[in-house]
Write a protein that holds these residues in place. Structure first.
Motif, PDB file in Angstrom:
ATOM      1  N   GLU D 111       0.834  -1.203   0.000  1.00  0.00           N
ATOM      2  CA  GLU D 111       0.000   0.000   0.000  1.00  0.00           C
ATOM      3  C   GLU D 111       0.867   1.251   0.000  1.00  0.00           C
ATOM      4  OE1 GLU D 111      -2.604   0.439   3.327  1.00  0.00           O
ATOM      5  OE2 GLU D 111      -3.417   2.331   2.609  1.00  0.00           O
ATOM      6  N   LYS D 112       1.866   1.216   0.873  1.00  0.00           N
ATOM      7  CA  LYS D 112       2.772   2.349   0.998  1.00  0.00           C
ATOM      8  C   LYS D 112       3.480   2.606  -0.338  1.00  0.00           C
ATOM      9  CE  LYS D 112       4.618   5.214   3.871  1.00  0.00           C
ATOM     10  NZ  LYS D 112       3.985   6.283   3.200  1.00  0.00           N
ATOM     11  N   SER D 126      -9.215  11.029   2.594  1.00  0.00           N
ATOM     12  CA  SER D 126      -8.547  10.504   3.780  1.00  0.00           C
ATOM     13  C   SER D 126      -7.763   9.254   3.413  1.00  0.00           C
ATOM     14  CB  SER D 126      -9.585  10.151   4.831  1.00  0.00           C
ATOM     15  OG  SER D 126     -10.326   9.032   4.387  1.00  0.00           O
ATOM     16  N   ARG D 127      -6.992   8.789   4.373  1.00  0.00           N
ATOM     17  CA  ARG D 127      -6.199   7.588   4.138  1.00  0.00           C
ATOM     18  C   ARG D 127      -7.101   6.406   3.816  1.00  0.00           C
ATOM     19  NH1 ARG D 127      -1.484   5.468   7.785  1.00  0.00           N
ATOM     20  NH2 ARG D 127      -1.849   3.761   6.337  1.00  0.00           N
ATOM     21  N   ALA D 128      -8.210   6.333   4.562  1.00  0.00           N
ATOM     22  CA  ALA D 128      -9.109   5.195   4.372  1.00  0.00           C
ATOM     23  C   ALA D 128      -9.734   5.241   2.972  1.00  0.00           C
ATOM     24  CB  ALA D 128     -10.186   5.206   5.444  1.00  0.00           C
ATOM     25  N   GLU D 129     -10.107   6.462   2.566  1.00  0.00           N
ATOM     26  CA  GLU D 129     -10.698   6.580   1.225  1.00  0.00           C
ATOM     27  C   GLU D 129      -9.695   6.163   0.153  1.00  0.00           C
ATOM     28  OE1 GLU D 129     -13.279  10.482   2.375  1.00  0.00           O
ATOM     29  OE2 GLU D 129     -12.050  10.555   0.559  1.00  0.00           O
ATOM     30  N   ARG D 131      -7.177   4.243   0.464  1.00  0.00           N
ATOM     31  CA  ARG D 131      -6.977   2.800   0.506  1.00  0.00           C
ATOM     32  C   ARG D 131      -8.127   2.089  -0.208  1.00  0.00           C
ATOM     33  NH1 ARG D 131      -4.439  -1.438   3.669  1.00  0.00           N
ATOM     34  NH2 ARG D 131      -5.847  -3.206   3.656  1.00  0.00           N
ATOM     35  N   GLY D 132      -9.311   2.573   0.051  1.00  0.00           N
ATOM     36  CA  GLY D 132     -10.472   1.967  -0.598  1.00  0.00           C
ATOM     37  C   GLY D 132     -10.341   2.046  -2.112  1.00  0.00           C
ATOM     38  N   ARG D 133      -9.914   3.206  -2.572  1.00  0.00           N
ATOM     39  CA  ARG D 133      -9.785   3.350  -4.034  1.00  0.00           C
ATOM     40  C   ARG D 133      -8.718   2.403  -4.589  1.00  0.00           C
ATOM     41  NH1 ARG D 133      -7.956   8.525  -5.230  1.00  0.00           N
ATOM     42  NH2 ARG D 133      -8.405   9.115  -3.073  1.00  0.00           N
ATOM     43  N   GLU D 145      -7.599  -7.404  -1.420  1.00  0.00           N
ATOM     44  CA  GLU D 145      -7.225  -6.241  -0.621  1.00  0.00           C
ATOM     45  C   GLU D 145      -6.045  -6.537   0.300  1.00  0.00           C
ATOM     46  OE1 GLU D 145     -10.387  -4.157   1.253  1.00  0.00           O
ATOM     47  OE2 GLU D 145      -9.046  -2.861   2.406  1.00  0.00           O
ATOM     48  N   ASN D 146      -5.947  -7.795   0.761  1.00  0.00           N
ATOM     49  CA  ASN D 146      -4.843  -8.089   1.690  1.00  0.00           C
ATOM     50  C   ASN D 146      -3.471  -7.972   1.032  1.00  0.00           C
ATOM     51  OD1 ASN D 146      -4.625 -10.403   0.213  1.00  0.00           O
ATOM     52  ND2 ASN D 146      -5.456 -11.754   1.797  1.00  0.00           N
ATOM     53  N   ASP D 149      -1.448  -5.113   2.268  1.00  0.00           N
ATOM     54  CA  ASP D 149      -0.728  -5.206   3.531  1.00  0.00           C
ATOM     55  C   ASP D 149       0.473  -6.134   3.458  1.00  0.00           C
ATOM     56  OD1 ASP D 149      -2.535  -3.509   4.831  1.00  0.00           O
ATOM     57  OD2 ASP D 149      -3.960  -5.179   4.998  1.00  0.00           O
TER      58      ASP D 149
END
Ligand SMILES: Nc1ncnc2c1ncn2[C@@H]1O[C@H](COP(=O)(O)OP(=O)(O)OP(=O)(O)O)[C@@H](O)[C@H]1O
Ligand SMILES: Nc1ncnc2c1ncn2[C@@H]1O[C@H](COP(=O)(O)OP(=O)(O)OP(=O)(O)O)[C@@H](O)[C@H]1O
Ligand SMILES: [Mg+2]
Ligand SMILES: [Mg+2]
Lengths: 279, 603, 298, 274, 332
Positions: D111-112, D126-129, D131-133, D145-146, D149
């Motif tokens: 992700e990073k 936001s970070r969550a948004e 990430r969702g995208r 999605e995993n 991470d």
């Protein structure tokens, strides 16, 4: 050889120059000493550097220059033998452990880990106390080898472990190479540069550990080594009394010797990289 | 106002070097426990013995005792009068009860290392009145003051305050902070044992020092360790140290160069105090061939160029001694000079006269030629300074003696009588006793020059003394029995008695050289029965010394030169050659008498 | 060695790995009960499957680099693994079987001149008695793959292209004149133009030198092109095998069809592409581009 | 978008090793351009020159590479030589380097690595948004999605390759340069990635330059194709045309030697052995 | 490799190492020439105190009884191992009888660890920082100068360096104290500043030498790292130098240095030992030294065992922490 040197970087030249200088100083010059520089009062005391005594004399009437050559000889022998043996043993056992795996690997790894955990100097001090306050150089050497081989061994083992997975090792096996030849011809070159660096570092470790022992009075002070030279100079307060050449020359010798070796090894590795890359 | 780094005014603080560097267990000051070091000030400033020593006169003096002991006829029962008006630092008076308690405590507590040794000599102590004690010994003891008081350095018999110790188990009591008897009391310390601070008692009048000398000037005495010699030297150069224990002559040179306020015993050559009660030489394990032959030992002595050895060791700042006692001011007058004539006539079996009376003259010339100033011209003055003389440097005679003793020499290589190569290994101290250590190297240098390959084996104290005591050596460089401070030589000469010889491998308490000489032992037996103030003492001592020269179990060489500098920036009136009221023995119990006589420098 | 014995025979061979370690791990069958026979006469036997299907594990068991967990592999009727008396010894094994690996840049040490491999193979495996003989043999073999000793002499791996290196790998494998070469994805790292020449080289070797190949690939098209027999592997099992034409014309498994569909062939475009174009209404530059953007640039 | 004008590119500080020899080419908006050619023919070199990556000792000896981009925010048009593309990197242009097994930082979560270097415009929310995208975008590549991470070593080669393509595409640049993104992957995975790339290009209407030595790949997805040989362009044109009518011998050879299912077999030409 | 198995294996090795070391340490000194009773007696004698020979003999007997040196070697060994394993007790110090060895060690240990830990950390951080910076731009003048300084400093013997430092900074310029004088109430600010103040030079002398080593090794590490694909990729992403250094080069360069750190601990311990002796710093090194000087068996055994245990523990801790830092090992 000619083409080899044609591209040699400057640092290689400088390093070779320094190392050769020390080899001449320690390996050849001692033969020409006019008197045994260990004997006291072969010269007037506390002379400054000059034509008669190039580096002056000690408070004991020894010629510092010739004393330095003797000290260099012994320290070089110690350093080179310790470094040579521990690098050879370390590399060999490391390769064996990494390549063979199994119980051999486990046993060797245990000894590597165990010895790495044991700090050498207290042991040397202990042994010095046992040997009646002075450790002969061969024993210092032996102990240093025992405690220093795990450094290269551990590194080499890690490399050998990854090398074992590399395809060209399988190719080598299918080319009919024996295990020993695979270790020596196919794996070793990959760690040769590293081994050289380790060798150089161990030369320094050998010389400076002996110095440390000598400085706290646990080496045999009648032998000329760079360490005992420092020991006597400190004993006669050369530093506070401003006899800088006496105390400075062995220190400078250690530093320059290391720099020389360092330059040679880094120069050589640049050299060999360039040779293999060049089209 | 300038402060020390332990928070006392510098001008009121006397800073003294600690003899054995830092103390590992600083919170234990039970001087009866083995392994407890008290020379961090307790020994010098806070405690007191029954008898101490006046090092200038070379006589014992009463300290906690009011006068020297009075003996009965056969020296078994003594009256000991105690000083009156003394109090402990907590205000309790000092009485005979404290002495009696101490006697009982030592005797009844076998866990104290000293117990058995003490009980072997002192049978009992009884109280006569509050300030008189009667002492009964187990055997005739003409020298009770030596048994219970200091001659050299100190004595294990410390009177303890009954009111403190009776509540404790002396085997485990830490005695911290200690209750003191002399003019200083415990003030502060470093948990790591590098320094100890002592403060003058308000009631200093009620102490031995107060009664004998008067009010000591330093408000504080700080004992501290700076570690290595370089640091100790730098500390004094920086005026952070007033009194240093032993250092090397090179260090003194540096100090004098760095700080004009630093001085040593003599203000000129040889700087060092030459009155140390032990002299240095090369001794032999005479039970081991080929050193069991006096000719071998004599040959080795004649193979030494003593001038060179002197310069090599301490740049010539030493007094030579051919006799088995140190050439101190007192003993030079009593023995060395009177015996010079005999020495000149003394001949070996083959008639060879080994003595060289001109040693001092030649060394003086040589030093002068090296540019050393302050060397007297007068030969007698030179002999007084550098020694009455020493053995000749005569390689030919040495060769002859060796050949006589059955050695062979083919092509310059010496072989022992048994045919094996003759090489020598000199046992030497590694980290202590710099003079013995350097002497070993200097002598090794001489013998190598003569043609016998000689090694110096340096050992740490523990290993060194183990080797010495168990006879696990052939030649060694140290002091052995060659110590004396008063004309009465009994104290250490006793050690030459053949009774103390032990087999090699079994530790010996004295006579580590395992030297058996019946005549010598007989002389010692005679001396044993003679009290210290008897006039016979000197002639008996002279006979013993002659016996030792003949047999030469030790090649005696030099009195010990103590370079014990002081810094006059804050304090003056230190004892010195010109102001000889005490010897410069800062680490002895009598230091408190010196400290009390120091004067502050007006800043 | 008997003529009648098949060259290689696998009987119910499995290989189990532990995935995730001894505590949390579960046994995982990378190769699961595989059996096949390679007849004595020279031919190419292909094993095709996607990544992780167990092809390499299988190949490595044939190459003795991995021990099977179960089952038996025989070479010319003699055991390849285990401690039995009829186990082929190492020297003989290496004279009979040789590998070619996927990544030519990994196949040689960077510190040895390449010709060293060829010469030491000849000398170590005792197909040449002297250095001169070894050089002659190396040269001959190199020529059979379109190179020569002279061209490679004194050079190190970094000084060759991938195609050259792969051909040298082939030459090295041919030195002992083996009966079987196991080639694990030998052309996937080689560019397309060289790919075919190497594949053709294999064929040529089969015919001219009588060497059999086990050819491992994920690319059905080269397998089809090259082999006499194809086996499709999926999840550790051989799910289909037979003559290439037969398999391609009449795939019995969906998986085989998926494999076939994934090949970027030049005969027809993937049907999915049309969906994408439709979805995003691409202006289809195919038609307009040449005239609009390129005039004069080339 | 990019105009390459008679450019000669090579390597070396002391000497000069020519890798691309007098090449001219235009990269247009909204197209998939394929570059084919044998190993060492200068494909990667050309890509580096276009991207403006001169770190490997690359030098443009003559000619020029010029880009014309419109700044999304200001709407202004930027025109610059590729040596000044640096500020356009990971904004207007993104890059998928060759040999992508080790291009991910082994110590950074995926992700990073997606977020790192992302232009501000793509970072909104936001970070969550964010990430969702990213997660949704990754899902299109068949990446769960995993994966976000995970560390690179936890992914298979095919997954890593997909991640790289996804990262370059998530930037949403005007131009994506992809240097052999599917080499050494198995065909099934390769197909997935290629389809994804096409889809993204179509969706974002930007340009994609795809280097591959596999002509089959080009046939499948590129709009236009150039073929390089020894540093020169020997063939250029719409892909379909080239396949239909190759002009250069080299191209013809390449096409002819492509293995085809159901086509000619070596076994046929070189004979059965049994 | 599985994490649990890794930890278990490491712990087993750790335990074995310690037993191995203890065994060696028990037997070796007892074969030596120093008899602690004689050493003790000599200490009494060397201070010049007068005792008659008979008195000394009596003292000798009582000493060997108190020190408990009776029984066979094997009996002593079992008692020793039992004592250490069960009660962590090395018995009383012989030269400072009856102070327990453990008490002396507990007093010394924090000093050594404080010194070693801080100086190692400082050297490590500085060395990594400078090495990284100069490895990043190896051809720049500042980088060459740093490398020059590092290879000149690294080989200087600790002892000389310490001596020169203290002459310069405690005598010529009286900035730091000549010897260790630590004062202040427990846990007070005074105490802390006093400790820092007094430890500065000893720490410096270790830092300087060790720093040189880290610069050399990190520089080489960074130079190779720079060529890694993922660094180049980061650059192609348009990331700035600062970010590439901090997020890409640094973590990857530092990880191998952490294993190196584990390897180096023993070596650095040697250095701190010498430094302690020179600075009279009240740590384990000084204790070992005085134990040797005094021939104090129990203390020697205690100090050296403890230093082995300490170094082994530190090494193990680093080894155990490593997987937490390196996901490649953690997730295997
Ligand atoms: N040494 C090993 N330990 C554990 N698992 C392994 C090992 N070697 C291979 N595997 C696993 O076994 C399975 C089969 O691997 P293998 O390498 O045989 O596949 P492959 O078909 O060759 O794939 P590719 O096309 O990617 O090379 C994979 O899931 C792999 O992860
Ligand atoms: N860093 C470099 N320094 C010097 N020469 C280089 C460098 N990189 C590539 N070359 C040379 O430039 C030429 C073109 O290389 P390039 O990588 O562009 O080829 P390519 O077409 O991408 O090949 P491939 O299909 O193998 O990736 C080759 O001859 C190569 O040896
Ligand atoms: Mg595979
Ligand atoms: Mg390329």
């Amino acid at each position: 050889m000619r083409s080899f040197f044609a591209h040699a970087p400057f640092r290689l030249y400088l390093g070779i120059l320094l190392v050769v200088l020390f080899i001449v100083l320690g390996g050849i010059m001692p033969w020409f000493a006019p008197t045994d520089p260990l004997t006291w009062y072969t010269a007037p005391r506390n002379q400054n550097p000059g034509a008669a005594y190039w580096l002056g004399t000690t408070s004991l009437g020894q010629d510092v220059f010739w004393l330095l050559t003797y000290a260099l000889r012994n320290s070089l022998i110690l350093g080179l033998i310790v470094a040579g043996l521990s690098t050879i043993i370390g590399v060999f056992l490391g390769l064996a452990a990494g390549y063979a795996g199994g119980w051999l690997d486990r046993v060797l790894s245990f000894f590597m880990d165990a010895l790495l955990c044991i700090p050498v100097l207290p042991i040397l001090i202990l042994m010095a106390a046992l040997f009646g306050g002075q450790l002969a150089l061969p024993i210092v050497g032996l102990l240093l080898v025992i405690f220093n081989w795990p450094y290269p061994a551990r590194q080499v083992r890690a490399v050998a472990l990854t090398m074992r997975e590399r395809e060209f090792i399988n190719v080598a096996w299918f080319s009919g190479e024996s295990s020993v030849r695979i270790l020596v011809r196919h794996i070793f070159p990959y760690i040769a540069g590293w081994s050289a660096a380790n060798f150089i570092n161990t030369v320094l470790v050998g010389i400076s550990t002996e110095s440390a022992l000598a400085v706290i009075g646990l080496s045999s002070a009648q032998q000329a080594t760079l360490g005992t030279m420092i020991y006597w100079a400190i004993n006669y307060q050369a530093l506070l009394a401003g006899r800088y050449v006496w105390i400075g020359s062995p220190v400078l010798a250690i530093v320059l010797l290391f720099i020389g070796l360092f330059l040679v090894s880094s120069g050589l590795s640049m050299q060999s990289a360039a040779r293999r890359m060049s089209v | 106002q300038q402060m020390t780094d332990v928070g006392t005014p510098r001008a009121e603080t006397l800073i003294v070097d600690m003899l054995n560097a830092r103390v590992g267990n600083p919170t234990n000051m039970n001087m009866y426990q083995q392994g407890v070091t008290i020379n961090h000030g307790y020994h010098q400033m806070a405690g007191a013995l029954l008898y101490d020593i006046d090092t200038a006169k070379g006589v014992q003096i009463p300290d906690l005792a009011a006068e020297m002991p009075v003996a009965n006829e056969d020296f078994t029962v003594f009256q000991v009068a105690l000083r009156e008006g003394l109090t402990w630092s907590d205000g309790e008076p000092f009485t005979a009860d404290d002495v009696i308690f101490t006697d009982n405590m030592i005797r009844d507590t076998p866990a104290l290392g000293y117990s058995a040794a003490y009980a072997a000599q002192i049978a009992s102590m009884t109280k006569i009145d509050d300030h008189t004690v009667e002492v009964t010994t187990t055997k005739p003891t003409p020298r009770l003051a030596i048994v219970l008081g200091s001659v050299i350095y100190g004595n294990p018999f410390h009177v303890v305050p009954k009111h403190v110790w009776e509540k404790e188990d002396p085997a485990t009591f830490s005695n911290f902070p200690p209750v003191s008897i002399s003019a200083y009391k415990f003030k502060d310390y470093d948990p790591n044992g590098t320094w100890f601070l002592w403060e003058k008692r308000e009631d200093w009048q009620n102490t031995d020092v107060g009664q004998m000398i008067g009010e000591p000037k330093p408000q504080y005495v700080l004992f501290r360790s700076y570690g290595t010699e370089e640091r100790r030297v730098l500390a004094m150069a920086a005026n952070d140290m007033d009194i240093l224990t032993d250092i090397s002559p090179e260090s003194l040179d540096i100090l004098r160069g760095q700080n004009p306020n630093v001085r040593a015993w003599f203000s000129g050559f040889p700087y060092a105090n030459l009155d140390d009660p032990c002299e240095r030489g090369i001794h032999f394990n005479t039970s081991k061939a080929p050193y069991d032959d006096a000719r071998t030992r004599w040959a080795l002595a004649l193979a030494i160029n003593a001038e060179r050895a002197s310069i090599a060791t301490f740049s010539g700042m030493m007094r030579a001694s051919p006799l088995g006692i140190p050439p101190t001011t007192v003993l030079m007058d009593t023995y060395h000079q009177p015996m010079a004539e005999w020495l000149g006539e003394f001949a070996l079996e083959d008639g060879y006269k080994p003595f060289d009376p001109d040693y001092a003259v030649r060394l003086g010339e040589r030093l002068r030629s090296e540019g050393v100033t302050d060397i007297p011209e007068d030969p007698e003055a030179l002999r007084e300074l550098l020694g009455v003389g020493w053995w000749k440097h005569d390689p030919d005679q040495a060769t002859k003696l060796l050949l006589d003793a059955g050695f062979t020499n083919d092509g310059g290589e010496w072989k022992k009588p048994d045919g094996t190569p003759f090489t020598i290994n000199i046992l030497a101290p590694a980290d202590f006793e710099v003079q013995s250590q350097r002497l070993a190297f200097a002598v090794a240098n001489e013998w190598n020059e003569f043609g016998i390959p000689t090694q110096v084996q340096q050992m740490q104290a523990g290993a060194f003394f183990t080797a010495e005591n168990t006879g696990d050596y052939e030649t060694g460089s140290y002091w052995g029995s060659s110590c004396a401070i008063t004309p009465d030589l009994f104290v250490r000469m006793e050690g030459w008695h053949k009774d103390y010889v032990r087999e090699n491998g079994v530790p010996a308490s004295s006579n580590q050289g395992r030297y058996v000489d019946d005549e010598l032992s007989a002389l010692i037996d005679t001396l044993r029965a003679v009290p210290a103030d008897d006039p016979q003492i000197v002639s008996l001592g002279t006979d013993i010394l002659k016996e030792l020269v003949e047999g030469l179990p030790v090649i005696e060489m030099f009195g010990t030169s103590k370079f014990v500098p002081v810094n006059e920036t804050y304090w003056t009136n230190y004892p010195s050659a010109d102001n000889y009221y005490e010897g410069p023995w800062w680490w002895w119990t009598n230091f408190k008498f010196i400290a009390a006589q120091l004067e502050p420098v007006q800043q | 060695m008997t003529d009648t014995a098949p060259l290689l025979e696998m009987r119910n061979v499995s290989r189990t790995y532990r995935k995730g370690g001894p505590f949390a791990g579960v046994p995982f069958k990378a190769v699961d009960e595989v059996s096949f026979t390679l007849p004595a006469h020279p031919q190419v036997f292909s094993i095709v499957g996607e990544s992780g299907s167990g092809k390499t594990t299988l190949a490595r068991m044939v190459l003795r680099l991995v021990e099977p967990s179960a089952g038996e592999i025989t070479l010319l009727g003699r055991a390849l693994h285990g401690k039995g008396r009829d186990r082929i010894d190492n020297l003989e094994f290496r004279r009979l079987v040789q590998p070619i690996f996927q990544n030519p840049f990994e196949a040689f040490s960077a510190y040895l001149p390449i010709e060293d491999y060829l010469k030491s193979t000849a000398l170590n495996l005792k197909v040449a008695g002297s250095n001169a003989e070894a050089e002659a043999l190396a040269d001959r073999t190199l020529r059979s793959v379109g190179l020569s000793l002279e061209r490679i002499k004194g050079k190190y791996i970094r000084q060759f292209s991938g195609g050259e290196l792969q051909r040298i790998s082939v030459a090295r494998a041919l030195i002992p004149r083996p009966r079987l070469i196991v080639a694990d994805e030998p052309v996937s790292m080689v560019d397309a133009s060289l790919r075919m020449s190497i594949v053709n080289l294999f064929r040529q070797i089969v015919v001219e030198q009588g060497v059999s190949f086990i050819y491992i690939t994920h690319d059905l098209s080269t397998a089809y092109y090259l082999s006499d027999q194809v086996s499709i592997m999926n999840a550790g099992r051989i799910i289909e095998s037979g003559a290439p034409t037969k398999i391609l014309d009449h795939p019995s498994q969906d998986y085989t069809r998926e494999l076939m569909a994934a090949i970027p062939g030049v005969d027809e475009r993937w049907s999915e592409l049309a969906d994408i174009d439709r979805q995003y209404a691409h202006p289809n530059p195919r038609q307009e581009s040449a005239s609009k953007h390129l005039p004069g640039t080339i | 978008m990019i105009t390459i004008d008679n450019v000669t590119v090579g390597y070396g500080t002391a000497g000069f090793i020519k890798a691309v020899d007098e090449v001219s080419l235009t990269i247009n908006d909204n197209e998939i351009l394929g570059i084919a050619g044998e190993s060492g023919s200068g494909k990667s070199t050309l890509m580096r020159a276009v991207y403006g990556d001169f770190s490997t000792g690359l030098r443009i000896q003559s000619g020029s590479v010029t880009g014309r981009f419109t700044d999304a925010r200001t709407g202004r048009s930027i025109e610059a030589p590729s040596s000044q593309f640096r500020q356009l990197w990971w904004d207007q242009i993104s890059y998928i380097p060759q040999g992508s097994m080790s291009v991910l930082n082994p110590l950074m979560r995926i992700e990073k690595q997606v977020v790192d270097g992302l232009p501000r415009r793509e970072r909104r929310g936001s970070r969550a948004e964010l990430r969702g995208r990213i997660a949704r975008f990754f899902a299109g590549f068949g990446l769960a999605e995993n994966v976000l991470d995970a560390y690179p070593h936890q992914l298979s080669g095919g997954m890593r390759q997909r991640v790289l393509v996804a990262i370059a595409a998530f930037v949403n640049p005007r131009l994506i340069l992809a240097d052999e993104p599917t080499t050494a992957l198995d065909v099934v995975v390769q197909k997935k990635i290629l389809l994804m790339m096409v889809e993204i290009q179509r969706r974002q209407r930007n340009s994609l330059v795809l280097v591959s030595h596999d002509l089959g790949v080009h046939y499948q997805i590129t709009d236009r194709l150039i073929v390089m040989h020894r540093g020169k362009i020997v063939e250029a044109g719409p892909t379909a045309e080239i396949f239909a009518n190759p002009r250069h011998d080299y191209t013809r050879n390449l096409i002819a030697s492509l293995p085809r299912l159901h086509g000619r077999r070596a076994a046929d030409t070189l004979g059965e052995t049994a | 490799m599985n994490l649990l198995r890794f930890i278990a294996g490491r712990l087993v090795v750790y335990a074995l190492v310690i037993v191995f070391a203890l065994t060696v340490l028990f037997f070796v000194p007892r074969l030596g020439p120093t008899d602690p009773v004689e050493a003790m007696l000599a200490k009494v004698a060397s201070q010049g105190a007068y005792m008659e020979a008979a008195q000394v003999d009596a003292l000798r007997q009582s000493l060997s009884d108190t020190f408990g040196l009776s029984g066979s070697l094997l009996e002593q060994y079992w008692a020793f191992i039992k004592r250490i394993v069960v009660t962590a007790d090395f018995g009383p110090s012989l030269s400072m009888y009856p102070t327990p060895v453990m008490e002396l060690i507990w007093n010394a240990l924090p000093w050594t660890f404080g010194l070693l830990l801080t100086s190692t950390l400082i050297a490590w951080v500085l060395g990594n920082f400078v090495g990284l910076a100069s490895g990043w731009k190896p051809e720049s003048p500042s980088s060459r100068i740093m490398e020059g300084i590092a290879i000149c400093l690294y080989p200087i013997p600790y002892y000389i360096l310490a001596l020169v430092l203290s002459i310069l900074f405690s005598y010529v310029w009286k900035i730091f104290p000549l010897t260790t004088t630590i004062r202040g109430a427990p846990w007070s600010w005074d105490l802390i500043t006093s400790i820092v103040w007094n430890s500065f030079l000893p720490a410096m002398s270790i830092v300087i030498v060790v720093f040189g080593w880290w610069v050399i090794s990190v520089k080489a590490q960074t130079a190779t790292l720079k060529e890694e694909e993922f660094i180049r990729y980061a650059r192609l992403k348009g990331l700035g130098d600062g970010r590439i250094l901090s997020r890409y080069v640094l973590p990857n360069a530092i990880l191998p240095q952490i294993t190196f750190l584990a390897l180096q601990i023993g070596l650095m311990f040697n250095g701190s030992l010498i430094t302690e002796i020179l600075f009279d710093y009240p740590g384990l090194g000084l204790l070992i030294y005085s134990a040797v000087l005094q021939g104090d068996f129990n203390l020697l055994m205690g100090t050296i065992s403890l230093s082995v245990i300490a170094v082994a523990t530190a090494t193990m801790v680093i080894d155990l922490i490593y997987p937490l830092l390196d996901p490649r090992i953690r997730h295997r």
